[in-house]
Scaffold this motif. Sequence first.
Motif, PDB file in Angstrom:
ATOM      1  N   SER A  72      37.791  35.070  43.531  1.00 18.29           N
ATOM      2  CA  SER A  72      37.908  36.523  43.514  1.00 18.29           C
ATOM      3  C   SER A  72      37.116  37.082  44.666  1.00 18.29           C
ATOM      4  O   SER A  72      36.042  36.580  45.007  1.00 18.29           O
TER       5      SER A  72
ATOM      6  N   THR B  90      36.384  43.819  47.757  1.00 16.23           N
ATOM      7  CA  THR B  90      36.522  44.378  49.090  1.00 16.23           C
ATOM      8  C   THR B  90      35.364  45.265  49.477  1.00 16.23           C
ATOM      9  O   THR B  90      35.313  45.795  50.574  1.00 16.23           O
TER      10      THR B  90
ATOM     11  N   LEU C  51      43.177  35.812  52.633  1.00 14.04           N
ATOM     12  CA  LEU C  51      43.305  37.110  51.972  1.00 14.04           C
ATOM     13  C   LEU C  51      44.100  38.066  52.838  1.00 14.04           C
ATOM     14  O   LEU C  51      44.128  37.918  54.069  1.00 14.04           O
TER      15      LEU C  51
ATOM     16  N   ILE D 149      43.652  45.230  53.595  1.00 15.11           N
ATOM     17  CA  ILE D 149      42.901  45.759  52.462  1.00 15.11           C
ATOM     18  C   ILE D 149      42.231  47.059  52.866  1.00 15.11           C
ATOM     19  O   ILE D 149      41.565  47.139  53.911  1.00 15.11           O
TER      20      ILE D 149
ATOM     21  N   ILE E 272      40.533  41.748  44.543  1.00 12.71           N
ATOM     22  CA  ILE E 272      41.641  40.871  44.906  1.00 12.71           C
ATOM     23  C   ILE E 272      41.400  39.538  44.189  1.00 12.71           C
ATOM     24  O   ILE E 272      40.389  38.882  44.395  1.00 12.71           O
TER      25      ILE E 272
ATOM     26  N   ARG F 116      42.986  35.765  43.186  1.00 19.06           N
ATOM     27  CA  ARG F 116      43.996  34.791  43.549  1.00 19.06           C
ATOM     28  C   ARG F 116      43.917  33.613  42.580  1.00 19.06           C
ATOM     29  O   ARG F 116      42.863  33.029  42.373  1.00 19.06           O
TER      30      ARG F 116
ATOM     31  N   THR G  55      48.523  36.302  44.185  1.00 20.46           N
ATOM     32  CA  THR G  55      47.441  37.251  44.435  1.00 20.46           C
ATOM     33  C   THR G  55      47.678  38.533  43.643  1.00 20.46           C
ATOM     34  O   THR G  55      48.772  39.116  43.695  1.00 20.46           O
TER      35      THR G  55
ATOM     36  N   LYS H  83      46.136  42.427  42.928  1.00 22.07           N
ATOM     37  CA  LYS H  83      45.245  43.519  43.342  1.00 22.07           C
ATOM     38  C   LYS H  83      45.077  44.425  42.120  1.00 22.07           C
ATOM     39  O   LYS H  83      46.047  44.997  41.626  1.00 22.07           O
TER      40      LYS H  83
END
Length: 589
Positions: A16, A19, A143, A147, A156, A158, A230, A232
């Motif tokens: 994880s 951001t 990534l 973003i 984010i 994954r 992925t 968001k």
Amino acid sequence: MNTTHLLLSANSRHHSNDTSGNCSTIPAMSLYELLSVLPSQLQTHVDSADDRTFLHAMFRERSLHSLIKIHERLQQYEECCPTPVLDRATSLAQGVSRELQATSLNAEVKELLKLLSNPYMESLLSVHDTVAQKTYEPQLPPLPDDIDDDEDSVKIIRLVKSKEPLGATIKRDEHTGAVTIARILRGGAADRSGLIHVGDELKEVNGIPVDDKQPEDIIHILAQSQGAITFKVVPGMQQESPAKEPKMYVRALFDYNPEEDKAIPCKEAGLAFRKGDILQVMCQDDVTWWQAKHDGHTSGRAGLIPSKHFQESVLQLSFSLIVSLLFSPPASFRRSFRLSRRDRKTNKSMYECKKSDRYDTADVATYEEVTTYRRAPTEKHRLVLLVGPTGVGLNELKKKLLISDPQHFSVTVPHTSRQKRNQESDGVEYHFISKHLFEADIQNNKFIEYGEFKGNYYGTSLDSIRSVLAKNKVCLLDVQPHTLKHLRTVEFKPYVVFLKPPPVEHLRETRKNAKFLSGKDDKGSAKPFTEEDFMEMINTAQQMENQYGHLFDKVIVNDDLSAAFSALKVTLRKVELEAQWVPVGWTHS
């Protein structure tokens, strides 16, 4: 509210990224120590009570602690994981052999050359080089580059796709239109990862915005995805209680197939089960859908099942209809649960009970909370109840059990109000009491079953059961099915065996020479079975199983008397020696 299941498969390889900033390691002290110190150190620098509350909540966040555990595990792996000294052991061995051959070949050198040229050694070194040169770390794509730095609350996530379901459901909020995580199924990949939580708002899947999509469209996107997926998400504000497995087990009293249930929010998340299955309830937070798993299954993942309250509500209308039919049933239905004239003469243990003309109106069967119970050597034996339609062979099985071990098995002595005959003894064939006393005992609820035949009462009393159990014997009792719920008490802890007839073609074959023998007061001749008897036996058995099957602990098909007897003996032996599931009220904490 539209809810559906994330048909994503994921395994434990995940990561994880937040951001809002970057992470760095703290070499001087462990992160757990840092977390314990930070709140007190920041106390004097934070004036607002809300800010202090926010900081304390952040440091207690489960996902933060999960990340710390992952960080420490990675550090331990880097420090302790052995790495190959070289990845060309085969070429090194070949070079050593060439060097040795150029020297004097003494005994030690010859032995070493022989060892290095051994095919097994060459294969071992070749495998070593293959493993040393291969990279086993998961290859995750980078990534996204686009973003938005302003979205400091966006995560984010994954996950690497595998065959295991993600174990989560999503829903669209009717007011805001947001797609959010509705529930996390206990033990699933999402629950174990600690990265996805109930209330999180889903914004994108593999870079595709989902704001304008229905849950079914999102499912299609996930189904088409390969490799890493992925997400968001915007973290939700809902606080989750710590995940723990409650020690609550239930016995399912009905069959359930989520594929046939139009009410379930997601069929793929449902858990199918059969009547009699033992389920461990993992979560009851949702008043409509519980999370449960089959007892004994190795998978720790839970599935959705209808809650007790919801299932009772669904069945309430249909049950009301059944009750109305039972109070005015067709004549053929009434006849199937009333003893015929021949039955009254033939079967000593069956009586024309006043309550047997129709099914009683029991509560809707959904789940029964159970626990394991093993009889202690000092305890009385459990009462064994035998249930089945007339002619199925209950008396024959009971007699074979008594003959096989008369010191271990016994039966009750019935009561009657008729006069004792010359060859009879009180307490042997019957307990002979006056009609007045018999009627008084009826009023005092001392009889399990009772009936009247030719002006005389016959019945089985509760005290007659207690008398057998007090002698440390197994009491065998065949009863009509409506009495089962009255005998399912902590005192008797009954084990119920339902004897079921085979298909009609087997009945014709195995009972073509069988006959009804004369019964208690008449000396009538034996009569063979008729086709009508066979059909009545099968129909009655089906009605018994439909109405009372949730109370049966064991079902034995009497296709062959010897096989049925062996199966019954094995079953009763297990009841005495092995732990059994019983209602929670039958055990003492």
